[in-house]
Design an enzyme around this catalytic site. Structure first.
Site, PDB file in Angstrom:
ATOM      1  N   ASP A 104     -18.909  11.021  50.936  1.00 35.70           N
ATOM      2  CA  ASP A 104     -20.472  10.834  50.783  1.00 35.70           C
ATOM      3  C   ASP A 104     -20.789   9.946  51.519  1.00 35.70           C
ATOM      4  OD1 ASP A 104     -22.694  11.783  50.003  1.00 35.70           O
ATOM      5  OD2 ASP A 104     -21.783  13.744  48.598  1.00 35.70           O
ATOM      6  N   HIS A 160     -27.254  10.084  47.016  1.00 32.05           N
ATOM      7  CA  HIS A 160     -26.688  11.994  46.974  1.00 32.05           C
ATOM      8  C   HIS A 160     -24.891  11.782  46.642  1.00 32.05           C
ATOM      9  CE1 HIS A 160     -24.282  15.085  49.676  1.00 32.05           C
ATOM     10  NE2 HIS A 160     -26.213  15.900  49.513  1.00 32.05           N
ATOM     11  N   SER A 484     -24.607  20.659  48.496  1.00 30.89           N
ATOM     12  CA  SER A 484     -23.996  19.654  48.607  1.00 30.89           C
ATOM     13  C   SER A 484     -24.074  19.163  46.204  1.00 30.89           C
ATOM     14  CB  SER A 484     -24.636  18.359  48.384  1.00 30.89           C
ATOM     15  OG  SER A 484     -25.642  18.049  49.545  1.00 30.89           O
TER      16      SER A 484
END
Ligand SMILES: *[C@@H]1O[C@H](CO)[C@@H](O)[C@H](O)[C@H]1NC(C)=O
Ligand SMILES: *[C@@H]1O[C@H](CO)[C@@H](O)[C@H](O)[C@H]1NC(C)=O
Ligand SMILES: *[C@@H]1O[C@H](CO)[C@@H](O)[C@H](O)[C@H]1NC(C)=O
Ligand SMILES: *[C@@H]1O[C@H](CO)[C@@H](O)[C@H](O)[C@H]1NC(C)=O
Ligand SMILES: *[C@@H]1O[C@H](CO)[C@@H](O)[C@H](O)[C@H]1NC(C)=O
Ligand SMILES: *[C@@H]1O[C@H](CO)[C@@H](O)[C@H](O)[C@H]1NC(C)=O
Ligand SMILES: *[C@@H]1O[C@H](CO)[C@@H](O)[C@H](O)[C@H]1NC(C)=O
Ligand SMILES: *[C@@H]1O[C@H](CO)[C@@H](O)[C@H](O)[C@H]1NC(C)=O
Ligand SMILES: *[C@@H]1O[C@H](CO)[C@@H](O)[C@H](O)[C@H]1NC(C)=O
Ligand SMILES: *[C@@H]1O[C@H](CO)[C@@H](O)[C@H](O)[C@H]1NC(C)=O
Ligand SMILES: *[C@@H]1O[C@H](CO)[C@@H](O)[C@H](O)[C@H]1NC(C)=O
Ligand SMILES: *[C@@H]1O[C@H](CO)[C@@H](O)[C@H](O)[C@H]1NC(C)=O
Length: 682
Positions: A104, A160, A484
């Site tokens: 990620d 994220h 996600s």
């Protein structure tokens, strides 16, 4: 890097900007080396000329050469909603031996979610390292860190990766919230598990970095890989580094869990997560939604959706529409959207209406008090807003418009967000990319759905919590939506299942998750299986599925061969000298031992399916016994781009092993495919 929810632009053509970069599955060295892989598979990435590509391809020891493509990145009510309660049966000793590889945007190691209090040293099997780079220290929770990006650190600057990692394996942290919203205990699905962070994205992600992360993760000894990103467009397996990396992972006993993508509004076939050896995860709602109401001066209150932490303290402010608050040199269409030309003097002290959600950035920049935004496509999904704002459906937005039209002195207040119960949940999120499968029409994608709407989880305290870069707020926990977010939910549940069945293959775990998924409501989820695959993930049942469909490397090779891949393309995926067995070219892809069945068929206004299964009873005499059966589906043909679906359930009165059967007429990549006007598949 794109935000986790909206993919604003249509996919771009793949090879236009990166055609200088190629991958080769070979151990031989090359000029202009960008990356070399040699830990889990042999290969390198390099800038090559067309001539060099030709030369390499013709070399005997080079298995495959293929071009690079760019990638995009795509709590906590959710665990309780899934039945994975804080007191669920688990063996924390075994769980603490599980290592989840998170590919990620990095991780924020100081987050409370990754505190290593109570954790022993890394599991003995761990062969990785902490190469976190600048300003980065691992601990006994984050046991591994590697980065492949120019910023030289595994630290997460965008939030994220911290969010996804904490959804999968974050510690329970009490009193977490986003400015008091979603207050409660934020926790990961397997809080005792360890995390290895592989950072492949800052603002952008590259496929050569992704492949390097797979190479390292496999060699480091992770148990599972969760990866919430994907290419902008569907690509064939032999060009898809995600598919290739996941294939190597599968060969090494590691299941890869991937987000289906956030292109749901484009319609069927837009999921980029299509390889049969990965688990592809759609996103759905939980029973908690976040609303932000707009109270009008005429007494009406309209519901909108937003994560709005601001309060206007009971004061109503004048309304103005973007078209009446923009500079004269701005086109009417741009002015309506608040795109780039709001006049600060016109919006000062007012609430501005914008005909698209992204108008919010301009509204804030121009200094409006608040904003009412049109966002019909997203309906129940609430996005973080950077000033008092709410996003309304077309109908509710037009009610505000007609009120604005009806009086000179229109005023409104935008109320702070509140959480409400949603009894219809789970609903597939409108952004969640739809199947079936652009490349292999017979293998249904996505595989299943998991919570991915308005999930509270840890965040990078140096990143903007919203899509608005001018948002100066900084948070330790943030509420985000996207596949996600659903992907690490599924990864954690795969890990949870693995703690009960350490010897299960990736396909067995995947099968258990799929065949025990809860049926979802076809009436309120219009794309049904095309959207949610086998259904809503169910951690409690997945531990004891009763029966699993297993597929091994040879089965996947046969599948590729049956799709018409010649050995050279098969080798691009497998990275070894695998070749197609003689007879396999006639074996249809649907014969893969896959826990769901899809088949392409054609044309009929009114269709019903007849499914027969032979034998109707499978009797097993011992554990690990294999049985086979034939499924025959007959029916009238379908109209183009339509589908019918049903379920096949094996039951022993105790377990229910359910597989969806979907017959569809969506166009796959094989445009020459001519299906019969009546179908009968076996
Ligand atoms: C490879 O090519 C890209 C542009 O096509 C360039 O930015 C990069 O620096 C090159 N890398 C090497 C190692 O030559
Ligand atoms: C957890 O698993 C370990 C290893 O299999 C075993 O020794 C231990 O007794 C188990 N603990 C519980 C609470 O079941
Ligand atoms: C370095 O780490 C600290 C946390 O230990 C963090 O607050 C700081 O922002 C980091 N600096 C950079 C440049 O990333
Ligand atoms: C990262 O490290 C490389 C090699 O040491 C160096 O050339 C580059 O300037 C560094 N980048 C940053 C952002 O510090
Ligand atoms: C529009 O607002 C009304 C009144 O608050 C609410 O009942 C309704 O659910 C809203 N519609 C949508 C699509 O959100
Ligand atoms: C509402 O009150 C809060 C707390 O007193 C304050 O911070 C905020 O600025 C006020 N908002 C407006 C629009 O006056
Ligand atoms: C439009 O007009 C405003 C104010 O007169 C000016 O600041 C802006 O630069 C203009 N924009 C364009 C694209 O001409
Ligand atoms: C509001 O008035 C404008 C003209 O000023 C018109 O184009 C629009 O359709 C009206 N909207 C509603 C919802 O009444
Ligand atoms: C592939 O390579 C292995 C070892 O390198 C060899 O044993 C095997 O026979 C080869 N298989 C094929 C189909 O060439
Ligand atoms: C299936 O058949 C029933 C009755 O024969 C009909 O009511 C129904 O609409 C059909 N379903 C589909 C999807 O065509
Ligand atoms: C399935 O069908 C094939 C071909 O008709 C047949 O050879 C096979 O025996 C059948 N298997 C079972 C379990 O019925
Ligand atoms: C495409 O469809 C044609 C006709 O059905 C078939 O002969 C061919 O093998 C298919 N190719 C692939 C790659 O699936």
């Amino acid at each position: 890097m794109l935000d986790p929810i909206r993919v604003l632009s249509m996919p771009v053509s793949l090879l236009t900007c990166f055609n200088a970069l190629w991958f080769a599955h070979s151990s031989s060295a090359a000029n202009f080396l960008i990356r070399s892989y040699g830990r889990s598979f042999n290969g390198f990435a390099a800038n090559l000329t067309e001539q060099e590509v030709k030369e390499l391809t013709s070399m005997k020891e080079v298995v495959s050469v293929f071009p690079s493509i760019p990638l995009q990145l795509h709590t906590t009510r959710s665990w309780d909603f899934l039945g994975l309660t804080e007191t669920i049966k688990r063996n924390t000793t075994i769980e603490s031996d599980i290592i989840i590889g998170v590919i990620d945007s990095g991780i924020w190691p100081e987050s409370e979610s990754f505190n290593d209090k109570g954790f022993g040293p890394p599991p003995k099997k761990w062969k990785g390292v902490c190469h976190g780079g600048k300003n980065f220290t691992c601990n006994n929770k984050i046991i591994g860190a590697r980065y492949y990006t120019p910023a030289n650190s595994t630290r997460d600057y965008v939030g994220h990766g911290t969010h996804t990692a904490s959804i999968a394996a974050g510690n329970p942290v009490t009193g977490a919230s986003f400015f008091g919203l979603a207050q409660g205990t934020a926790r990961g699905g397997v809080p005792s598990a360890r995390i290895a962070a592989y950072k492949v994205c800052d603002e952008v992600c590259n496929s050569e970095d992704l492949l390097a992360a797979f190479d390292d993760g496999i060699a480091d000894g992770v148990d599972l890989i969760t990866i919430s990103l994907g290419p902008a467009d569907t690509v064939d397996f032999f060009q898809d580094t995600m598919a290739i990396g996941a294939f190597h992972a599968m060969q090494n006993g590691i299941l890869t869990i991937n987000s289906a993508g956030n292109s749901g509004i484009f319609g069927p076939l837009f999921t980029t997560s299509i390889s049969p050896w990965m688990l592809s995860v759609a996103a759905s709602s939980t029973d908690r939604l976040f609303i932000s109401n707009v109270a009008l001066g005429n007494g009406n209150t309209l519901r909108g959706f937003a994560i709005n932490s601001f309060s206007l303290n009971g004061t109503k402010f004048p309304l103005i529409h973007g078209k009446d608050a923009s500079f004269r040199n701005c086109s009417k269409s741009r002015a309506r959207l608040c795109r780039g030309c709001l006049d600060s003097n016109a919006v000062k002290g007012k609430i501005v209406l914008c005909d698209e959600f992204d108008g919010i950035v301009e509204a804030k920049k121009a200094g409006a008090v608040g904003s009412v935004l049109l966002n019909d496509a997203h309906n129940f999904v609430a996005d973080i807003v950077s000033l008092p704002a709410s996003a309304l459906s077309k109908r509710n937005y037009s009610l505000v418009m007609s009120y604005l039209n009806s009086t000179k002195n229109s005023v409104a207040e935008i109320l702070r967000t509140e959480a409400i119960n949603e009894y219809a949940a789970p609903l597939v999120a409108p952004f969640s990319s739809l199947g079936p499968n652009y490349i292999v029409p017979d293998v249904l994608k996505p595989d299943l759905s998991a919570p991915g709407v308005d999930i509270l989880a840890a965040y990078s305290p140096i990143a903007s919590p919203s899509d608005d870069p001018s948002d100066q707020r900084r948070v330790r926990y943030n509420i985000l939506s996207g596949t996600s977010m659903s992907c690490p939910h599924a990864a954690a549940i795969a890990a949870y299942v693995k703690t009960f069945h350490s010897d299960w293959s990736p396909s067995a775990i995947k099968s258990a998750l799929m065949t025990t998924a809860s049926p979802m409501n076809r009436k309120i989820n219009p794309y049904s299986e095309i959207a949610y695959g086998s259904g809503h993930i169910n951690p409690v049942n997945a531990v004891d599925p009763g029966l699993v469909y297993e597929a091994l490397k040879e089965d996947y090779i046969k599948l590729l061969c049956s799709m018409g891949y010649k050995s050279d393309l098969v080798r691009r995926v497998s990275g070894d000298n695998s070749s197609c067995p003689e007879a396999s070219h006639n074996v249809p892809a649907r014969d893969l031992n896959y826990p769901s069945l899809a088949a392409q068929a054609e044309v009929s206004p009114n269709s019903n399916l007849t499914v027969t299964v032979v034998p109707a009873v499978l009797s097993f005499k011992s554990l690990n016994e294999n049985k086979s059966f034939n499924v025959t589906v007959t029916g009238n043909a379908l109209t183009p781009a339509s589908f019918v679906s049903t379920d096949l359930v094996w039951s022993d009165g105790n377990h229910k092993v359910r597989s969806p059967i979907v017959i569809h007429t969506f166009q796959s990549i094989n445009s020459t495919y001519q299906a019969p006007s009546k179908f009968s598949i076996i």
